[in-house]
Write a protein that holds these residues in place. Sequence first.
Motif, short mmCIF file in Angstrom:
data_model
loop_
_atom_site.label_atom_id
_atom_site.label_comp_id
_atom_site.label_asym_id
_atom_site.label_seq_id
_atom_site.Cartn_x
_atom_site.Cartn_y
_atom_site.Cartn_z
N UNK A 154 -0.69 -5.24 0.94
CA UNK A 154 0.35 -4.32 1.44
C UNK A 154 -0.17 -2.89 1.31
N UNK A 155 -0.06 -2.11 2.39
CA UNK A 155 -0.50 -0.72 2.40
C UNK A 155 0.62 0.18 2.88
N UNK A 156 0.69 1.38 2.29
CA UNK A 156 1.68 2.36 2.73
C UNK A 156 1.02 3.73 2.78
N UNK A 157 1.04 4.34 3.96
CA UNK A 157 0.49 5.68 4.17
C UNK A 157 1.60 6.68 3.89
N UNK A 211 1.33 -4.96 6.24
CA UNK A 211 1.09 -6.10 5.36
C UNK A 211 0.11 -7.02 6.06
N UNK A 212 -1.03 -7.23 5.45
CA UNK A 212 -2.10 -8.02 6.05
C UNK A 212 -2.48 -7.48 7.42
N UNK A 213 -2.45 -6.15 7.56
CA UNK A 213 -2.82 -5.51 8.80
C UNK A 213 -1.73 -5.44 9.84
N UNK A 214 -0.57 -6.06 9.57
CA UNK A 214 0.53 -6.08 10.52
C UNK A 214 1.51 -4.95 10.22
N UNK A 215 1.83 -4.10 11.21
CA UNK A 215 2.78 -3.00 10.98
C UNK A 215 4.17 -3.50 10.60
N UNK A 216 4.81 -2.79 9.70
CA UNK A 216 6.17 -3.13 9.27
C UNK A 216 7.13 -2.04 9.74
N UNK A 217 8.24 -2.44 10.31
CA UNK A 217 9.25 -1.49 10.79
C UNK A 217 10.22 -1.20 9.66
N UNK A 218 10.08 -0.01 9.06
CA UNK A 218 10.93 0.36 7.93
C UNK A 218 11.80 1.56 8.29
N UNK A 219 13.02 1.57 7.79
CA UNK A 219 13.88 2.74 7.92
C UNK A 219 13.39 3.80 6.95
N UNK A 220 13.80 5.07 7.12
CA UNK A 220 13.37 6.11 6.17
C UNK A 220 13.69 5.78 4.72
N UNK A 221 14.86 5.24 4.45
CA UNK A 221 15.22 4.90 3.07
C UNK A 221 14.39 3.73 2.55
N UNK A 269 8.33 4.45 -3.90
CA UNK A 269 8.64 4.52 -5.34
C UNK A 269 8.07 3.30 -6.06
N UNK A 270 8.31 2.11 -5.50
CA UNK A 270 7.84 0.88 -6.14
C UNK A 270 6.32 0.81 -6.17
N UNK A 271 5.67 1.23 -5.08
CA UNK A 271 4.21 1.15 -5.02
C UNK A 271 3.54 2.19 -5.91
#
Length: 226
Positions: free
Chosen positions: A135-138, A146-156, A163-165
């Motif tokens: 899992x990566x977060x810029x 996650x595993x190179x696949x983009x994740x659609x996240x809301x701002x919150x 915070x968790x990472x």
Amino acid sequence: MQPLRLLLIEDEERLAGNLRQGLTEEGIALDWVKSAEEAELILARHDYDLMVLDIGLPGKSGLEFLGERRKNGDSTPVLFLTARGSVDDRVTGLESGGDDYLVKPFAFVELLARIHALARRRPAAQSPLLKVADLEFDTVKRRARRAGKPLALSPKEAMLLEVLMRHAGEVVTRDMIAETVWDSGYNVFTNLIEVFVNRLRQKIDADPKNSLISTVRGVGYSMKAP
């Protein structure tokens, strides 16, 4: 140890003068400008550990200024210091890229405590890319994979993930999450945190039985590689 370097962007001269005197006495190296335009000029020449920013500035507003800085990759922690104190104002400020929000009038000791808290969140020369397992977060572009696949996240959801990472391997308490993601607008009697954690799990975990986020009953949550 180098002193904390702070840029104060505030057009109220009397308040700025008082803050400059008080913060300097606390060992903080402070530069003061009266507008977003002046701030842009000084930021082109100097780096700061954090900024204290008014919203109601002459010319470009604090919200406009910060929005542009974030789009250009500036991750400097920002504390909004403003007379606009409604819940909507706080939410707008935080979602525009602010890291904390303090309403005027305020107690100097609280401002000082918040400044030091923000400074502790910014390790020296930290990488903008956070990683836990695959899992990566810029933190600059606000994008997760996650595993190179983009994740659609809301701002919150993105704020919660960060915070968790940032505290991977540690227990992140509910109070820490509430303070960082929702600030003072969070109602401790709601299950909002649980709802957002569950949403985040659904988006980042292919196997719910092997989640990166574990619940620490009665305390909070922890993120670590399985």
